[in-house]
Motif scaffolding. Structure first.
Motif, PDB file in Angstrom:
ATOM      1  N   ASN A  22       1.033  -1.436  -0.216  1.00  0.00           N
ATOM      2  CA  ASN A  22       0.065  -0.613   0.168  1.00  0.00           C
ATOM      3  C   ASN A  22       1.088   1.495  -0.085  1.00  0.00           C
ATOM      4  OD1 ASN A  22       0.994  -0.515   2.526  1.00  0.00           O
ATOM      5  ND2 ASN A  22      -0.547   0.800   3.385  1.00  0.00           N
ATOM      6  N   VAL A  23       0.500   1.916  -0.565  1.00  0.00           N
ATOM      7  CA  VAL A  23       0.987   3.496  -0.583  1.00  0.00           C
ATOM      8  C   VAL A  23      -0.086   4.906  -0.634  1.00  0.00           C
ATOM      9  CG1 VAL A  23       1.894   5.542  -1.993  1.00  0.00           C
ATOM     10  CG2 VAL A  23       3.014   2.823  -2.756  1.00  0.00           C
ATOM     11  N   ASP A  24       0.493   5.327   0.892  1.00  0.00           N
ATOM     12  CA  ASP A  24      -0.347   6.507   1.464  1.00  0.00           C
ATOM     13  C   ASP A  24      -0.024   7.732   1.266  1.00  0.00           C
ATOM     14  OD1 ASP A  24      -1.788   7.798   3.398  1.00  0.00           O
ATOM     15  OD2 ASP A  24      -2.217   5.805   4.777  1.00  0.00           O
ATOM     16  N   PHE A  25      -1.078   8.023   0.634  1.00  0.00           N
ATOM     17  CA  PHE A  25      -0.701   9.410   0.188  1.00  0.00           C
ATOM     18  C   PHE A  25      -1.028  10.643   0.753  1.00  0.00           C
ATOM     19  CE2 PHE A  25      -1.122   7.239  -4.340  1.00  0.00           C
ATOM     20  CZ  PHE A  25      -0.108   7.841  -4.687  1.00  0.00           C
ATOM     21  N   PRO A  66      -3.112  13.574   3.114  1.00  0.00           N
ATOM     22  CA  PRO A  66      -4.008  14.584   2.934  1.00  0.00           C
ATOM     23  C   PRO A  66      -3.703  15.116   1.014  1.00  0.00           C
ATOM     24  CG  PRO A  66      -1.466  15.921   3.922  1.00  0.00           C
ATOM     25  CD  PRO A  66      -1.418  14.285   3.647  1.00  0.00           C
ATOM     26  N   SER A  67      -2.922  14.470   0.104  1.00  0.00           N
ATOM     27  CA  SER A  67      -3.165  14.376  -1.259  1.00  0.00           C
ATOM     28  C   SER A  67      -4.065  13.790  -1.335  1.00  0.00           C
ATOM     29  CB  SER A  67      -1.782  14.155  -1.793  1.00  0.00           C
ATOM     30  OG  SER A  67      -1.025  14.467  -1.023  1.00  0.00           O
ATOM     31  N   THR A 110      -2.120  18.273  -3.712  1.00  0.00           N
ATOM     32  CA  THR A 110      -2.151  18.692  -2.165  1.00  0.00           C
ATOM     33  C   THR A 110      -2.512  19.950  -2.016  1.00  0.00           C
ATOM     34  OG1 THR A 110      -0.492  17.153  -2.571  1.00  0.00           O
ATOM     35  CG2 THR A 110      -0.475  17.586  -0.384  1.00  0.00           C
ATOM     36  N   THR A 119       1.622  16.140  -7.727  1.00  0.00           N
ATOM     37  CA  THR A 119       2.994  15.341  -7.727  1.00  0.00           C
ATOM     38  C   THR A 119       2.887  14.046  -9.066  1.00  0.00           C
ATOM     39  OG1 THR A 119       3.093  15.832  -5.401  1.00  0.00           O
ATOM     40  CG2 THR A 119       4.649  13.800  -5.940  1.00  0.00           C
ATOM     41  N   TYR A 142       3.723  10.126  -9.680  1.00  0.00           N
ATOM     42  CA  TYR A 142       4.403   9.069  -9.447  1.00  0.00           C
ATOM     43  C   TYR A 142       4.259   8.037 -10.040  1.00  0.00           C
ATOM     44  CZ  TYR A 142       3.555  11.121  -4.544  1.00  0.00           C
ATOM     45  OH  TYR A 142       3.641  11.940  -3.431  1.00  0.00           O
ATOM     46  N   PHE A 186       3.077   0.257   6.683  1.00  0.00           N
ATOM     47  CA  PHE A 186       2.724  -0.012   5.079  1.00  0.00           C
ATOM     48  C   PHE A 186       3.117  -1.127   5.202  1.00  0.00           C
ATOM     49  CE2 PHE A 186       3.719   4.400   5.164  1.00  0.00           C
ATOM     50  CZ  PHE A 186       2.625   4.568   4.793  1.00  0.00           C
ATOM     51  N   TYR A 187       2.736  -2.241   4.418  1.00  0.00           N
ATOM     52  CA  TYR A 187       2.736  -4.138   3.585  1.00  0.00           C
ATOM     53  C   TYR A 187       4.035  -3.585   2.386  1.00  0.00           C
ATOM     54  CZ  TYR A 187      -1.023  -4.212   7.479  1.00  0.00           C
ATOM     55  OH  TYR A 187      -1.496  -4.340   8.109  1.00  0.00           O
ATOM     56  N   ILE A 189       5.612   8.439   2.403  1.00  0.00           N
ATOM     57  CA  ILE A 189       3.946   8.084   1.428  1.00  0.00           C
ATOM     58  C   ILE A 189       3.689   6.208   1.626  1.00  0.00           C
ATOM     59  CG2 ILE A 189       3.552   9.671   0.323  1.00  0.00           C
ATOM     60  CD1 ILE A 189       4.750   8.167  -1.841  1.00  0.00           C
ATOM     61  N   ALA A 190       5.644   5.450   1.146  1.00  0.00           N
ATOM     62  CA  ALA A 190       5.838   4.167   1.739  1.00  0.00           C
ATOM     63  C   ALA A 190       6.511   3.862   1.450  1.00  0.00           C
ATOM     64  CB  ALA A 190       5.552   3.972  -0.142  1.00  0.00           C
TER      65      ALA A 190
END
Lengths: 884, 231
Positions: free
Chosen positions: A593-596, A598-599, A641, A651, A653, B99-100, B128-129
């Motif tokens: 997983n990738v967590d952005f 507040p974006s 963002t 951004t 990616y 994060f996994y 973010i990762a």
């Protein structure tokens, strides 16, 4: 010498663009392309005369249609329908429209015959209030209602916009629920506590009430609608039955004693004042009928609508009558617009306005003709023996000869067979209202259409989308091709799977899921029936397969199947693996997983699954090879963002879809949407709007592995030896793009062109060659054919693929390769539908249209004859010489 | 070492907005699953504290593997399964994100537990990762690795930043045009080369064409000469 070099360069650039002029010749217009214009779902319609219909639509379009054939006489496209709405269309000597966003209202006058803008003035409001508009004797009345309090009435001169007097406040504590209020003529009426309370806007303060209990009616589940007539009237609708309430200028009322259907209009017929309403017959297969009701005598004449097509809840918009003959404009639930002629009840014409809002497109190949199929099966090792096979071959060859002689082999528009060049295909379209269409690419005609009631599209990142997949192409001859549409139920929100044959329109299966769909993907592997199984991931985390029998295929490929999903809040993205699936149950396990934070993800781009990368590397000036980084699992993402310092930060990616590794990221400050991503081969292009310089910028990225290829046979996302080398270059796009894509060809040999749909109505092609980021040349200097960097992308008008046919409000461009390597089929959809074909490297595999076949035959024959003659002469001469 | 962490804690407690401009820190708690099942049990592997997100300096604190864990990794590797990692990130502003990530166990074993932890940051320095990777050019389909090679994780941490993307380079283009214009002006002023030196590229083709045409037409040339002689 520098001077000459620069001249040479300029000359090269000139040559380059000279080569890349793809403009059509005048006689080629309409030869490879077709355009269809639409206006959208109609909100207001006015029959201006016996010839024209003036309409205003949900798409913020004002148009005039020809009453005889339904063709658009003129069309004016107003502001974006997401922000602006048309509130009033008034037709007298000119058409007056009022449209706006709640704060600013634009009053525009349009010429009836040409559609030119005659005048425009604005009403500016400080507060955003619910506004109503009505016209009375050259005055435009603006009514702003404040529930439980009052209404504000302002009068303007209709033509000049001059404000006549102050705005008046009228007390109205009885205005409670604005959804139960309406305006009709000079009356503002509300449904409140079993009463219809109304005021005459010109008599200001006096409120009248009409008690519904007097006539034995309750206001519960009743609604009030305006009714267009010569006299001010409203319709009271309850349980699909309606009554017309006439409001007289002196405040008195008159309830017409007739029960009508809610879809009712009034039409004047000389002295007579008649009502026309449409209703479904109980008997006679539920056909629809139109009832002509004389309001004075109560005389009813019933006409049955003669149609073979499905008619979904028709609604009369307006009607015009002359004697007994009437023409009735009817709109159905699937947004098709028809004119019905009375008394015959026949449909004169139909417009499919659903096509103005397309949410999914797919090109489908046609099956081979029976003749070609017979050739294919000629050498099938069947059950029969030698004699059988011989017989089969002889009969099939005889048939071929017969067809060849009769000349019926040439493809005509009516036959749905594959042609040699793959230019004849079908386009499957899914529209927002839930109607499927299949169009022929050669003519643009509708092959078949199907309405799926109570379905709606999904919410995509910045538009509404439906999922459309081709499960089986037409290549597997005896098996028919198969497509799947995923929609959601507009009632429960659960997923609906509609499986059909795109050629015939036959329904294979319809499946109703018990939960909403989160993600769906087609397995790249085929089952034994050549079907690509569809994997549906529901919001409950369950995995459904279509067909269900494909579980064994999923099980055998469970180690190589991965899926990604942008989560609903758009702030994170997750990758799933199917490795924990069993032989009985498909299961998706979270892998990365990738967590952005507040974006918010605003756009994404993946490579087209069918794309073939022809060359694996680029040869540099020193004859070494720079290998391309062609990762089939690469996901490109754009996030925005909210930043207190830099306004919006965009951004970009690049994420590997299998491992979740962020391969590249870059940010652009002070930018905003629209953001488009194009992803092809080893390169990407993205566009965004730069708020600092107020311009659209385009960034081109190219990914290279380096001078060594880590694995030449197949790419693995697990083996990461080094990150790709990214080259990037930014350009200015001197226009605003509303959609962008890249051409796709069968083998990927043809050079690539980017297609940008611009807001000015053009769809332009930009060669990828001029955007290629070749920043650092390396030790060997610039390569051959290197184009020097120019910051602004040239958009020559010759590069418009739609020449002078403006395409408005383009929502998407879809491409499909033809079987000709040079050619790519393009469909641009928005308010208009435009189909054409483009040849980025010109039609190198096709003879020119004006190729002189006769001349070449003559030359060949002449040469052959001449060689024989000379041979004869030479031998004679040799004989003569020997005799000497 | 604990002292430094404590100090950084004190100093950067007030920072939340931008981790890069004011330099932030983050703590990663690593847990791994040594059984590849749908809902695995994660056991502690160690932790990594990134002291400075700007410079990427970090401390890695990972215990050697127990013999039972080694056997489990060997089993995962032999059966071509995945080694899963769960990283819990505690950022300077107190937010916790999980994060996994996973890699092929055989690749991890073959590399002798030499893994890479890629920590990706967004433009302000938020993590973010966190992705686990093994540097290798080939993938394996299950492998048996001796236990002696599987003792301790030798992790390399890469903190990866989001750079500012490219923007249209108008300045240098204008400069280039300017230079060209100047060169042109200069060229016009003092181009005092001879006529032949200036226009040789136009003269040369003409000459060649003339030579070629006379060579292909020798009869005419010869005939002309003969006429001259006869006079």
């Amino acid at each position: 010498m520098d001077y000459f070099k620069s001249i040479l360069l300029e000359f090269l650039i000139f040559l380059l663009f000279f080569n890349k002029t793809f403009a059509l010749y005048e006689d080629q217009v309409d030869k490879f392309d077709w355009k269809q214009s639409y206006i959208g779902k109609i909100e207001f319609a006015n029959l201006d005369s016996l010839k024209k219909i003036i309409v205003a639509t949900e798409e913020n379009v004002i148009a005039s249609l020809n009453l005889k054939n339904g063709q658009i006489v003129w069309r004016q496209v107003l502001e974006n329908p997401l922000e602006h709405r048309i509130k009033l269309l008034h037709v007298q000597k000119e058409a007056v429209s009022v449209s706006g966003d709640g704060h600013n209202w634009f009053v525009r006058g349009w010429d009836l015959s040409s559609g030119t803008l005659l005048r425009e003035w604005t009403i500016h409001l400080d507060k955003n209030m619910t506004s109503y508009f009505t016209v009375s004797e050259n005055k435009l009345l603006h009514i702003a209602a404040v529930p439980h309090s009052h209404i504000e009435l302002s009068k303007y001169h209709l033509l000049s916009g001059q404000n006549s007097g102050k705005s008046i406040k009228i007390n109205g504590p009885w205005i409670k629920d604005l959804t139960q209020c309406t305006i009709s003529g000079l009356f503002f009426a509300c449904l409140d506590e079993n009463k219809v309370k109304y005021i005459n806007l010109l008599q200001e303060q006096k409120m009248y009430a009409y008690d519904l209990s007097d006539v034995g009616k309750e206001s519960e589940s009743m609604s009030i609608l305006p009714f267009k007539s010569t006299e001010s009237s409203v319709i009271l609708v309850k349980n699909d039955n309606a009554k017309v309430l006439r409001l007289n200028p002196d405040g008195s009322f008159y309830l017409l004693p007739y029960e009508v259907s809610p879809s009712v209009v009034s039409a004047t017929n000389g002295e007579q004042n008649i009502l026309l309403h449409i209703s479904q017959m109980v008997e006679n297969n539920g056909k629809y009928q139109i009832t002509n009701l004389d309001t004075l005598t109560g005389e009813e004449i019933v006409f049955t609508i003669e149609t073979n097509k499905e008619f979904w809840q028709p609604n009369i918009l307006c009607a015009i009558c002359k004697g007994t003959a009437c023409r009735v404009l009817v709109q159905t639930l699937d947004n098709s617009l028809s004119v019905i002629q009375l008394p015959s009840g026949k449909i004169v014409w139909t417009r499919e306005e659903a096509l103005s809002q397309i949410v999914a497109t797919e090109f489908v190949e046609l099956p081979v003709s029976p003749l070609d199929a017979s050739i294919e099966h000629e050498f099938d090792i069947g059950s029969g023996g030698v004699i059988d096979m011989f017989k089969k071959r002889i009969t099939s060859q005889f048939n071929q000869l017969k067809l060849l002689m009769s000349g019926s082999q040439t493809t005509t528009n009516t036959t749905l067979w594959r042609d040699d060049f793959g230019l004849h295909k079908l386009i499957v379209l899914v529209t927002k209202v839930g109607k499927l269409f299949v169009l022929d690419t050669l003519t643009g005609n509708i092959v078949w259409s199907k309405y799926l009631p109570n379905t709606s599209p999904f919410d995509g990142l910045n538009n509404q989308i439906a999922a459309l997949f081709v499960q089986r192409t037409a290549r597997h001859h005896p098996l028919s091709p198969q497509c799947i549409v995923l929609m959601k139920s507009s009632i429960s929100g659960n997923g609906i799977v509609y499986i059909f044959d795109p050629i015939t329109g036959n329904v294979v299966n319809v499946k109703y899921l018990s939960s909403p769909i989160q993600q769906a993907m087609l397995m790249p592997q085929e089952t034994e029936n050549f079907l690509k199984p569809l994997i549906i991931f529901t919001t409950e985390g369950l995995v459904e397969l279509v067909p269900e029998s494909a579980i064994m295929d999923l099980y055998s490929y469970r180690h190589v199947l991965f899926m990604f999903n942008i989560n609903k809040d758009r702030k994170s993205i997750s990758g799933y693996s199917f490795r924990h699936s069993t032989e009985k149950e498909a299961k998706a396990t979270l892998k990365w997983n990738v967590d952005f934070g507040p974006s918010e993800v605003v756009s994404y781009g993946i490579r087209p699954a069918s794309e073939i990368v022809h060359s694996q590397g680029r040869v540099l000036g020193d004859r070494s090879v720079l290998y391309k980084y062609v990762n089939p699992n690469l996901i490109a993402l754009s996030t925005l963002t909210d930043d207190p310092l830099h306004k919006n930060v965009h951004t970009f990616y690049l994420i590997d879809g299998v491992s979740g590794l962020v391969i590249y990221s870059a940010c652009h400050k002070r930018t905003r949407e629209p953001i488009h991503i194009i992803h092809s081969e080893n390169w990407l292009v993205y566009t965004y709007f730069n708020e600092r310089f107020r311009r659209t910028e385009v960034v081109a990225l190219e990914l290279y592995e380096g001078s060594f290829q880590s694995n030449s046979t197949h790419f693995s996302s697990h083996a990461i030896s080094q990150l790709p080398h990214v080259e990037s270059q930014a350009y200015i796009l001197p226009a605003v793009a509303s959609a962008a894509t890249v051409t796709l060809t069968e083998r990927g040999i043809t050079s690539k062109h980017l297609l940008f749909a611009l807001t000015n109505g053009a769809v332009t092609q930009v060669p990828w060659m001029i955007m290629e980021p070749r920043g650092a040349f390396g030790p060997s200097g610039p390569e051959e054919g290197f184009i020097p960097y120019v910051p602004e992308l040239p958009l020559p008008p010759e590069a418009n693929i739609n020449y002078n046919q403006s395409l408005l409000r383009v929502r998407g461009i879809s491409v499909s390769p033809a079987r000709l390597e040079s050619t790519c089929l393009v469909l641009v959809h928005g308010l208009d539908l435009f189909y054409t074909r483009v040849a980025p490297s010109k039609t190198f595999d096709l003879l020119k249209e004006d190729f002189d076949h006769g001349l070449i035959v003559m030359v060949l024959v002449g040469l052959t004859i001449a060689s024989f003659v000379t041979k004869y002469l030479a031998s004679q001469k040799a004989v003569r010489q020997m005799w000497k | 070492m604990y002292n430094t962490v404590f100090l950084t804690l004190l100093t950067f407690n007030v920072v939340y907005s931008s981790n890069l401009e004011y330099d932030g820190w983050a703590t990663l708690t690593l847990q791994h699953a040594l059984e590849d099942v749908a809902n695995p049990v994660y056991t502690d592997r160690g932790n990594i504290s990134i002291l400075s997100l700007r410079t990427g300096s970090h401390n890695i604190n990972q215990e050697p593997l127990s013999p039972s864990d080694i056997t489990k990794i060997k089993e995962l590797s032999a059966s071509n399964k995945f080694y899963q990692l769960k990283s819990t990130v505690l950022a300077a502003d107190g937010t916790v994100t999980i994060f996994y990530s996973s890699v092929k166990a055989c690749m991890l074993a073959e590399s002798e537990l030499n893994d890479i932890l890629s920590v990706s940051l967004d433009y302000v320095g938020r993590i973010i990762a966190v992705t686990l990777a093994v540097a290798s050019t080939t993938t394996c389909e299950g492998a048996v690795v001796p236990s002696s090679n599987l003792k301790e994780f030798r992790t390399t941490v890469f903190v990866r930043y989001t750079d500012i993307g490219p923007s249209p380079d108008t300045a240098s283009y204008i400069q280039k045009l300017e230079r060209e214009r100047e060169a042109k002006e200069k060229g016009e002023l003092k181009d005092n080369r001879s006529f032949l030196a200036k226009y040789w590229m136009y003269i040369l083709p003409v000459v060649i064409i003339m030579v070629l045409s006379s060579a292909t037409n020798p009869d005419a040339a010869a005939g002309g000469g003969g006429n001259g002689g006869g006079r």
